[in-house]
Write an enzyme that holds these catalytic residues in place. Structure first.
Site, short mmCIF file in Angstrom:
data_model
loop_
_atom_site.label_atom_id
_atom_site.label_comp_id
_atom_site.label_asym_id
_atom_site.label_seq_id
_atom_site.Cartn_x
_atom_site.Cartn_y
_atom_site.Cartn_z
N PRO A 1 -37.66 1.03 74.37
CA PRO A 1 -37.14 -0.31 74.06
C PRO A 1 -38.20 -1.39 74.24
O PRO A 1 -38.95 -1.39 75.21
CB PRO A 1 -35.99 -0.48 75.06
CG PRO A 1 -35.53 0.92 75.32
CD PRO A 1 -36.77 1.76 75.29
N CYS A 2 -38.21 -2.33 73.28
CA CYS A 2 -39.26 -3.36 73.26
C CYS A 2 -38.73 -4.73 73.65
O CYS A 2 -39.50 -5.69 73.67
CB CYS A 2 -39.89 -3.43 71.87
SG CYS A 2 -38.71 -3.94 70.58
N GLN A 3 -37.44 -4.85 73.98
CA GLN A 3 -36.86 -6.18 74.20
C GLN A 3 -37.53 -6.94 75.32
O GLN A 3 -37.57 -8.18 75.30
CB GLN A 3 -35.35 -6.05 74.48
CG GLN A 3 -34.52 -5.62 73.28
CD GLN A 3 -34.41 -4.10 73.17
OE1 GLN A 3 -35.24 -3.38 73.73
NE2 GLN A 3 -33.39 -3.63 72.48
N GLY A 4 -38.05 -6.24 76.31
CA GLY A 4 -38.69 -6.93 77.42
C GLY A 4 -40.09 -7.42 77.13
O GLY A 4 -40.67 -8.15 77.93
N PHE A 5 -40.64 -7.03 75.97
CA PHE A 5 -42.01 -7.41 75.63
C PHE A 5 -42.10 -8.34 74.43
O PHE A 5 -43.11 -8.99 74.22
CB PHE A 5 -42.84 -6.16 75.31
CG PHE A 5 -42.72 -5.07 76.33
CD1 PHE A 5 -43.10 -5.27 77.64
CD2 PHE A 5 -42.21 -3.82 75.98
CE1 PHE A 5 -42.97 -4.26 78.59
CE2 PHE A 5 -42.09 -2.80 76.90
CZ PHE A 5 -42.47 -3.03 78.22
#
Length: 282
Positions: free
Chosen positions: A183-187
């Protein structure tokens, strides 16, 4: 990226080139290439797994159960199981036939990366996904795609690598590629609040991906994420990622790729990292 990609052969989707893994009595694993027509209707395959009447069955895999709602998911659950033929070679060694090099897929989503891998001549043998809607999508796209892949629904933090290998029908070191995009949501820059406060718990899943790589020891791995991972925590996070990957016995080639340069009608830039197991590097 030439250094990282030159070692990975790509075969046409309908090539007769198949991947056969030979296991002899001394425990030595030999990866061979054999030219043979797949025979999914081989009578040996139909004897391998009992198929309950209430379950839908495909030629190369069998549906075990439907996806589970996320709130009810307590442990990793096998939704689709591979049907593995009992094949032996001329010296009574165990053979595992696949129509392409075996791929372990993590954070599979709806299977876009897996379809690309299969179109390049590889073969997904196990997929891991948490979202029930995505799992349903993966199941509905069979048997056109993923026909040889087991499907596990679960939280990767609670899924042992041994389960992935067991459902794939592989041993440590036999997987050709581990592929996935955590998952990329934190970046991503579109989630400025989480990026600013570094408080997205999904960021730790990158290291769960590397855990599976280190424990499964594939020949190669392919990691995809958004460009923001490079500057997250002023680059400290990315240096941590590199340290863990190098410590896993892999040499790395990485960079940014603009999909518009590869036939996609959209400027979509992604970070790609490819690892090659160190004993395969000349």
């Amino acid at each position: 990226m030439a250094a990282g990609t030159s070692s990975i052969p790509a075969h046409p989707r309908h090539s007769l080139c198949a991947s056969v893994i030979s296991r002899n009595k001394t425990g030595i694993h030999l990866c061979l290439l054999a030219y043979a027509h797949p025979s999914p209707e081989h009578p040996t395959m139909s004897r391998m797994i009992h198929i309950p009447d209430e379950c839908q069955a495909w030629t190369d895999s069998v549906l075990v159960q439907q996806p589970i709602k996320a709130k009810d998911l307590k442990e990793p659950t096998v939704l689709v199981r591979r049907r593995i033929p009992d094949l032996n070679g001329p010296r009574n060694e165990q053979l595992l036939y696949l129509p392409g090099h075996p791929v372990i897929s993590l954070f599979t989503g709806c299977g876009g990366l897996d379809i690309g891998m299969e179109q390049a001549g590889f073969c997904s043998v196990v997929q891991h996904e948490w979202n029930p809607a995505a799992c349903q999508t993966l199941m509905m796209n069979r048997p056109q795609y993923f026909r040889h892949a087991a499907l596990i629904q679960g939280d990767i933090r609670h899924t042992p690598t041994s389960l992935l290998l067991r459902e794939a029908g592989l041993r440590v070191g036999e997987a050709y590629v581990v592929a996935g995009g955590p998952p990329c949501q934190g970046f991503t820059r579109s989630n400025a609040k989480a990026v600013k406060h570094h408080d997205d718990a999904r960021n730790d899943l990158v290291f769960e991906y590397l855990r599976v790589v280190k424990e499964a020891q594939p020949h190669f791995f392919i990691f995809e994420n958004v460009p923001g991972i490079l500057n997250f925590q002023h680059g400290k996070y990315f240096r941590w990622f590199l340290d863990e990957a190098y410590a896993g016995y892999y040499e790395l080639v990485y960079g940014l790729v603009d999909c518009s340069e590869h036939g996609v009608p959209q400027h979509r830039v992604r970070f790609i990292c490819m690892g090659t197991r160190r004993d395969l590097v000349e």
